[in-house]
Enzyme design. Structure first.
Site, short mmCIF file in Angstrom:
data_model
loop_
_atom_site.label_atom_id
_atom_site.label_comp_id
_atom_site.label_asym_id
_atom_site.label_seq_id
_atom_site.Cartn_x
_atom_site.Cartn_y
_atom_site.Cartn_z
N GLU A 210 -19.48 -1.02 -18.63
CA GLU A 210 -19.44 -0.71 -17.32
C GLU A 210 -19.60 0.74 -17.20
O GLU A 210 -18.52 1.33 -17.22
CB GLU A 210 -18.00 -1.38 -16.77
CG GLU A 210 -17.99 -2.90 -17.16
CD GLU A 210 -18.56 -3.78 -15.93
OE1 GLU A 210 -19.25 -2.98 -14.84
OE2 GLU A 210 -19.11 -4.70 -16.00
N CYS A 244 -16.69 4.08 -9.37
CA CYS A 244 -17.93 3.91 -9.86
C CYS A 244 -19.10 3.51 -8.83
O CYS A 244 -20.07 3.82 -9.07
CB CYS A 244 -17.71 3.03 -10.98
SG CYS A 244 -16.95 1.42 -10.62
P1 NAD Z 1 -14.99 8.36 -19.96
O1 NAD Z 1 -16.27 7.92 -20.38
O2 NAD Z 1 -14.78 10.02 -20.09
O3 NAD Z 1 -13.77 7.82 -20.55
C1 NAD Z 1 -13.29 6.48 -20.55
C2 NAD Z 1 -12.48 6.13 -21.70
O4 NAD Z 1 -13.37 6.62 -22.97
C3 NAD Z 1 -11.14 6.75 -22.08
O5 NAD Z 1 -10.10 5.97 -22.27
C4 NAD Z 1 -11.52 7.94 -23.04
O6 NAD Z 1 -10.30 8.11 -23.55
C5 NAD Z 1 -12.35 7.11 -23.75
N1 NAD Z 1 -13.35 8.13 -24.36
C6 NAD Z 1 -13.96 9.40 -24.02
N2 NAD Z 1 -14.46 10.11 -25.03
C7 NAD Z 1 -14.71 8.94 -26.08
C8 NAD Z 1 -15.05 9.30 -27.23
N3 NAD Z 1 -16.11 10.41 -27.67
N4 NAD Z 1 -15.20 8.17 -28.05
C9 NAD Z 1 -14.41 7.16 -27.65
N5 NAD Z 1 -13.86 6.99 -26.64
C10 NAD Z 1 -13.90 8.05 -25.87
O7 NAD Z 1 -14.81 8.12 -18.38
P2 NAD Z 1 -13.85 8.78 -17.23
O8 NAD Z 1 -14.01 10.01 -16.98
O9 NAD Z 1 -12.56 8.09 -17.84
O10 NAD Z 1 -14.37 7.78 -16.11
C11 NAD Z 1 -15.42 8.15 -15.30
C12 NAD Z 1 -16.70 7.33 -15.40
O11 NAD Z 1 -16.40 5.82 -15.70
C13 NAD Z 1 -17.88 7.53 -14.32
O12 NAD Z 1 -18.93 7.70 -15.08
C14 NAD Z 1 -17.84 6.22 -13.58
O13 NAD Z 1 -18.77 5.90 -12.89
C15 NAD Z 1 -17.37 5.25 -14.85
N6 NAD Z 1 -16.86 4.11 -14.15
C16 NAD Z 1 -17.35 2.88 -14.17
C17 NAD Z 1 -16.79 1.65 -13.85
C18 NAD Z 1 -17.69 0.46 -13.79
O14 NAD Z 1 -16.90 -0.40 -13.35
N7 NAD Z 1 -18.73 0.27 -13.84
C19 NAD Z 1 -15.54 1.76 -13.24
C20 NAD Z 1 -15.05 3.24 -13.32
C21 NAD Z 1 -15.28 4.00 -13.76
#
Ligand code: NAD
Length: 456
Positions: A210, A244
């Site tokens: 997502e 998002c």
């Molecule tokens: P992110 O991808 O930085 O982090 C999300 C999760 O991934 C966190 O729990 C983090 O600890 C983990 N993570 C980060 N780097 C990682 C790595 N290298 N390896 C493994 N895990 C890792 O996202 P964010 O900043 O928390 O959220 C914002 C993003 O999420 C935006 O792009 C937004 O559009 C998207 N989002 C999508 C939805 C949806 O339903 N499609 C909903 C909310 C947010």
């Protein structure tokens, strides 16, 4: 064995012992989750206030309310969804009974982001529990108070072999990804989505991703401008744009631009007051890194509303940026904040053709009254999901699948789609022993007759 390896192993043993299979047990988990949220409402409000300055109203509508609806929908439908589905069979399978069993996958990992830290950690878990799985949740380290509360509450209410929370930074997520899971449900950025898929491939673990993207809101010349303004302002600035599916940019017909922007300014003032930075309920940006990234966008184009920032509280006013081009930095990546760039078009065909060349967004919104144009925009453009004459609200209908396409993700959830995501559809054919249709065996004269019939 590390703690993480041990807890995944414990969940696997728990699952293999058949503890999650019964309808009653699954129902109890959903009820327990509901009680956990109900009995701890005050701490939940507090945690979200700490993490994002979320007001009670926003927490209730966008986090708790959503989860209650999802749990209630599951509780109502679960028994029905668990029933095997009977299917028909072709003439070649005469005498057989055919059906599909929905079986749980096993041990599932949910990795969630910070923007709706409660909803996005628990909504996938609800689907996974309903489908009879064990679940490990890794919430975002950026929403620390909610993450800590989730850990504490799940420890109090759940057997960790059934549902558990592992807190930590990306290194913890990476350690989790070394384990063998039966499903990985990831919500977050497209960049991290790629890492998740790569890691999942090592164990051939299926994934739902997502992700995000630049979701356009198009306003056509025949739109109901007042309602469009109100619904865009709500969808864009709720959670200070850190949603998002928030409209990322506004693409408006030149003829109605002035009227629309005027109405939007009116609604921004009505929802957030004349000075949003001192509105005690206005959401803040999650951290300094994102605050600085967003503030840098304000140097391009021309600010027609808002634009003030406060580095002490990490708040940025709801801002409308006019005179933006596709080349400006604000149009190069997902904004994820309370800044709305405005672009204009003269003909809807032009807007559609430009959007079609961009990456497929998570959402798309079209405001306009003409039924044919509505249909063309919805059919011709590819995006995760969206609305005609509204923004964001579609995701709260549990009868609609929610998910992205292309760069905005893969797979979908909510309601029955969550249950299906976390279930394997096992095909069963029950053959008759009362007779044996001979046509498939070597030497059968019937083969040719039957196959000719099929092939004609
Ligand atoms: P992110 O991808 O930085 O982090 C999300 C999760 O991934 C966190 O729990 C983090 O600890 C983990 N993570 C980060 N780097 C990682 C790595 N290298 N390896 C493994 N895990 C890792 O996202 P964010 O900043 O928390 O959220 C914002 C993003 O999420 C935006 O792009 C937004 O559009 C998207 N989002 C999508 C939805 C949806 O339903 N499609 C909903 C909310 C947010």
């Amino acid at each position: 064995m590390t703690n993480i390896a041990q807890l995944v192993a414990n969940q696997r043993t728990f699952f293999l012992n058949g503890n999650t299979m019964d309808y009653t047990v699954r129902k109890q988990q959903l009820q327990k989750l509901k009680s956990m949220l109900k009995e701890n409402e005050a701490s939940i409000y507090q945690a979200l206030k700490t993490d994002l300055n979320k007001s009670k109203h926003e927490t209730l509508t966008t986090e708790l309310g959503f989860l209650f609806m999802e749990i209630d929908h599951m509780l109502k439908q679960l028994q029905n969804w668990m029933e095997p589905i009977k299917v028909s069979a072709p003439i070649t399978h005469k005498g057989t009974k055919n059906y599909i069993i929905k079986e749980p996958l096993g041990v599932c990992l949910v990795i969630s982001p910070w923007n709706y830290p409660l909803q996005l950690a628990l909504a996938p878990a609800i689907g996974a529990l309903a489908a009879g799985n064990c679940v490990v949740i890794k919430p975002s380290e950026e929403a620390k108070a909610t993450s800590a509360l989730l850990k504490k509450l799940t420890e109090t209410y759940f057997d960790p072999s059934y549902l558990t929370v592992v807190e930590g930074e990306k290194e913890t997520a990476q350690e989790l990804l070394q384990q063998r899971f039966d499903y990985i449900f990831f919500t977050g950025s497209t960049a991290v989505g790629r890492i998740i898929m790569r890691e999942a491939s090592k164990h051939l673990t299926p994934v739902t991703l997502e992700l995000g993207g630049k979701s356009p809101v198009i306003v056509d010349k025949d739109a109901n401008i007042n309602l469009a303004a109100k619904r865009i302002v709500w969808g864009k600035f709720t959670n200070a744009g850190q949603t998002c599916v928030a409209p990322d940019y506004l693409y408006v017909h030149e003829k109605v631009k002035f009227k629309l922007l005027k109405a939007m300014k009116k609604y921004i003032r009505s929802f957030y007051g004349r000075n949003p930075l001192s509105n005690k309920d206005y959401i803040r940006i999650i951290n300094e890194k994102h605050f600085n990234r967003l503030s840098n966008y304000l140097v391009n184009g021309s600010i027609v509303h808002g634009g003030l920032t406060d580095p002490l509280t990490l708040k940025i006013e709801p801002t409308i940026l006019d005179k933006i081009t596709w080349e400006d930095p604000v149009m190069q990546e997902e904004i994820f904040g309370p800044i709305l760039p405005v672009l204009t078009f003269d003909e809807i065909e032009e807007a559609v053709s430009v959007i079609r060349k961009q990456e497929k967004p998570l959402a798309l919104y079209y405001f306009g009254e003409n039924g044919n144009t509505q249909q063309q925009v919805m059919q011709y453009l590819s995006f995760g999901g969206g609305s005609i004459n509204d923004t964001v609200f579609h995701l709260a209908n549990p009868h609609l699948p929610f998910g992205g396409v292309g760069e905005s993700g893969m797979g979908a959830y909510h309601g029955k789609y969550s249950f299906n995501t976390f279930s394997h559809k096992k095909s069963i054919m029950k053959q008759s022993t009362k007779f044996d249709v001979p046509f498939r065996y070597p030497g059968s004269k019937l083969s040719e007759t039957i196959l000719k019939k099929i092939m004609k």
